[in-house]
Design a protein around this motif. Structure first.
Motif, PDB file in Angstrom:
ATOM      1  N   UNK A 149       0.821  -1.218   0.000  1.00 30.26           N
ATOM      2  CA  UNK A 149       0.000   0.000   0.000  1.00 30.26           C
ATOM      3  C   UNK A 149       0.845   1.254   0.000  1.00 30.26           C
ATOM      4  N   UNK A 150       0.261   2.343  -0.477  1.00 33.08           N
ATOM      5  CA  UNK A 150       0.907   3.654  -0.427  1.00 33.08           C
ATOM      6  C   UNK A 150       0.981   4.167   1.006  1.00 33.08           C
ATOM      7  N   UNK A 151       2.074   4.862   1.327  1.00 28.47           N
ATOM      8  CA  UNK A 151       2.149   5.614   2.574  1.00 28.47           C
ATOM      9  C   UNK A 151       1.703   7.052   2.376  1.00 28.47           C
ATOM     10  N   UNK A 152       1.792   7.537   1.130  1.00 31.98           N
ATOM     11  CA  UNK A 152       1.355   8.880   0.785  1.00 31.98           C
ATOM     12  C   UNK A 152       0.949   8.867  -0.677  1.00 31.98           C
ATOM     13  N   UNK A 153       0.219   9.887  -1.083  1.00 39.41           N
ATOM     14  CA  UNK A 153      -0.249   9.954  -2.467  1.00 39.41           C
ATOM     15  C   UNK A 153       0.941  10.025  -3.421  1.00 39.41           C
ATOM     16  N   UNK A 154       0.859   9.280  -4.503  1.00 35.08           N
ATOM     17  CA  UNK A 154       1.888   9.270  -5.541  1.00 35.08           C
ATOM     18  C   UNK A 154       3.263   8.933  -4.957  1.00 35.08           C
ATOM     19  N   UNK A 155       3.321   7.896  -4.134  1.00 37.38           N
ATOM     20  CA  UNK A 155       4.595   7.466  -3.560  1.00 37.38           C
ATOM     21  C   UNK A 155       5.252   6.437  -4.487  1.00 37.38           C
ATOM     22  N   UNK A 156       6.379   6.774  -5.138  1.00 43.20           N
ATOM     23  CA  UNK A 156       7.077   5.764  -5.943  1.00 43.20           C
ATOM     24  C   UNK A 156       7.727   4.705  -5.053  1.00 43.20           C
ATOM     25  N   UNK A 157       7.533   3.439  -5.409  1.00 44.00           N
ATOM     26  CA  UNK A 157       8.228   2.327  -4.767  1.00 44.00           C
ATOM     27  C   UNK A 157       9.046   1.622  -5.842  1.00 44.00           C
ATOM     28  N   UNK A 158      10.268   1.246  -5.513  1.00 46.03           N
ATOM     29  CA  UNK A 158      11.209   0.846  -6.562  1.00 46.03           C
ATOM     30  C   UNK A 158      12.198  -0.199  -6.048  1.00 46.03           C
ATOM     31  N   UNK A 159      12.819  -0.904  -6.970  1.00 45.33           N
ATOM     32  CA  UNK A 159      13.906  -1.862  -6.769  1.00 45.33           C
ATOM     33  C   UNK A 159      13.612  -2.882  -5.653  1.00 45.33           C
TER      34      UNK A 159
END
Length: 318
Positions: free
Chosen positions: A202-212
């Motif tokens: 899930x997101x921690x904030x709006x439009x949070x990129x998660x990567x690698x």
């Protein structure tokens, strides 16, 4: 989960006459006598190439050799990888070594387009050739912006893949920034992938990129580390990359718990502003080692500047 930082391993300084900045997105291959870590470096602005350093298996902060040539050249004009080759994941596949890599090309309205290719090595990852000229993880009817930073984990007849899927580009302070989220795929051959396009964390904030994402199985759980940031002040600012963590029992349903990530920035050090692009491997204990020595779990990761300050290594405390 707790990681003990062992220190910075490598930072480029003009080596080979072409490594002018960045040792970015480390990807480690554990060999019998060394740990080979691939990284992306930049001979000039807007061009990324991949090479590697060899590290002492017993002391992964010690560089024993540096490969001074790129392992692949950029693709031809118009190819998905014409402007960059960046390592994503490296695995042993029979007698070969497969390197999944992010290939990128510059665009007019957005900064880049980024998809995933495969390169093959027949000499323990010293030299590579493309399996085929196009990407192995490409656009689908639902995934149209990017699919990169893959991590592949073979298990029996199935190969798992976790990766970053581009959701789109959003204008921030007059500049378009990409947002990407973690996704899962599976395959029987490592080439043809089924990609359900399901949300993983899930997101921690709006439009949070998660990567690698990087995943290891310990006992009956899969453990994933990844990096996450904000979409605004993230280039060394308050929303710069930090480490995230999640666990799963089936490789698809994940429980996010960043408090257990176990690794964060160190004030005044090379990783004081950000920690990013983790890559986790297990290093088996040498034959004849005592039970106390045991197997080690290592994380290679970048610090400040998305790899400008080099990459370091940490060891899992268990």
């Amino acid at each position: 989960m707790e990681w003990k930082k062992l220190g910075k391993v490598f930072q480029v300084n003009g080596e080979g006459g072409w490594m002018h900045s960045h040792a970015q997105i480390p990807a480690a291959l554990v060999l019998d006598d060394r740990i080979r870590v691939y990284f992306a470096t930049r001979p000039q602005r807007n061009l990324s190439l991949t090479t590697f350093v060899d590290l002492d298996r017993n002391d992964p902060t010690k560089v024993i050799a540096l490969n001074e040539q790129p392992v692949l050249q950029p693709g031809p004009a118009g190819a998905f990888d014409e402007h960059g080759i960046m390592p994503s994941c490296v695995i042993k596949k029979g007698k070969q070594v497969w390197l999944y890599y992010g290939g990128w090309s510059r665009r007019e309205n957005i900064r880049y387009s980024n998809w995933t290719g495969i390169a093959v090595s027949d000499d323990d990852g010293a030299t590579f050739h493309r399996m085929f000229p196009g990407p192995v993880v490409d656009r689908t009817p639902n995934e149209i912006y990017s699919a990169t930073a893959v991590f592949v984990l073979p298990e029996g007849e199935r190969m798992h893949m976790w990766y970053a899927r581009g959701l789109g580009w959003f204008e921030v302070n007059g500049q378009l920034e990409e947002v990407y989220r973690l996704r899962y795929g599976h395959s029987s051959d490592g080439i043809h992938w089924t990609r359900p396009d399901q949300e993983l964390v899930p997101w921690l904030r709006e439009h949070e990129p998660t990567h690698r994402p990087t995943v290891i199985r310990l006992g009956d759980r899969y453990h994933m580390w990844f990096c996450h940031r904000g979409i605004a002040d993230f280039r060394g600012g308050d929303q710069a990359y930090r480490m995230g963590y999640a666990w799963s029992t089936d490789a698809l349903t994940w429980h996010r718990d960043d408090a257990q990530a176990g690794l964060t920035v160190s004030p005044g050090q090379w990783d004081s502003d950000m920690v990013a692009y983790p890559y986790v491997v297990k290093v088996d204990a040498p034959a004849g080692a005592s039970a106390k020595e045991g197997d080690r779990v290592l994380m290679f990761y970048n610090g400040n500047g998305f790899g400008v300050s080099g990459f370091g290594v940490a060891e899992l405390v268990r």
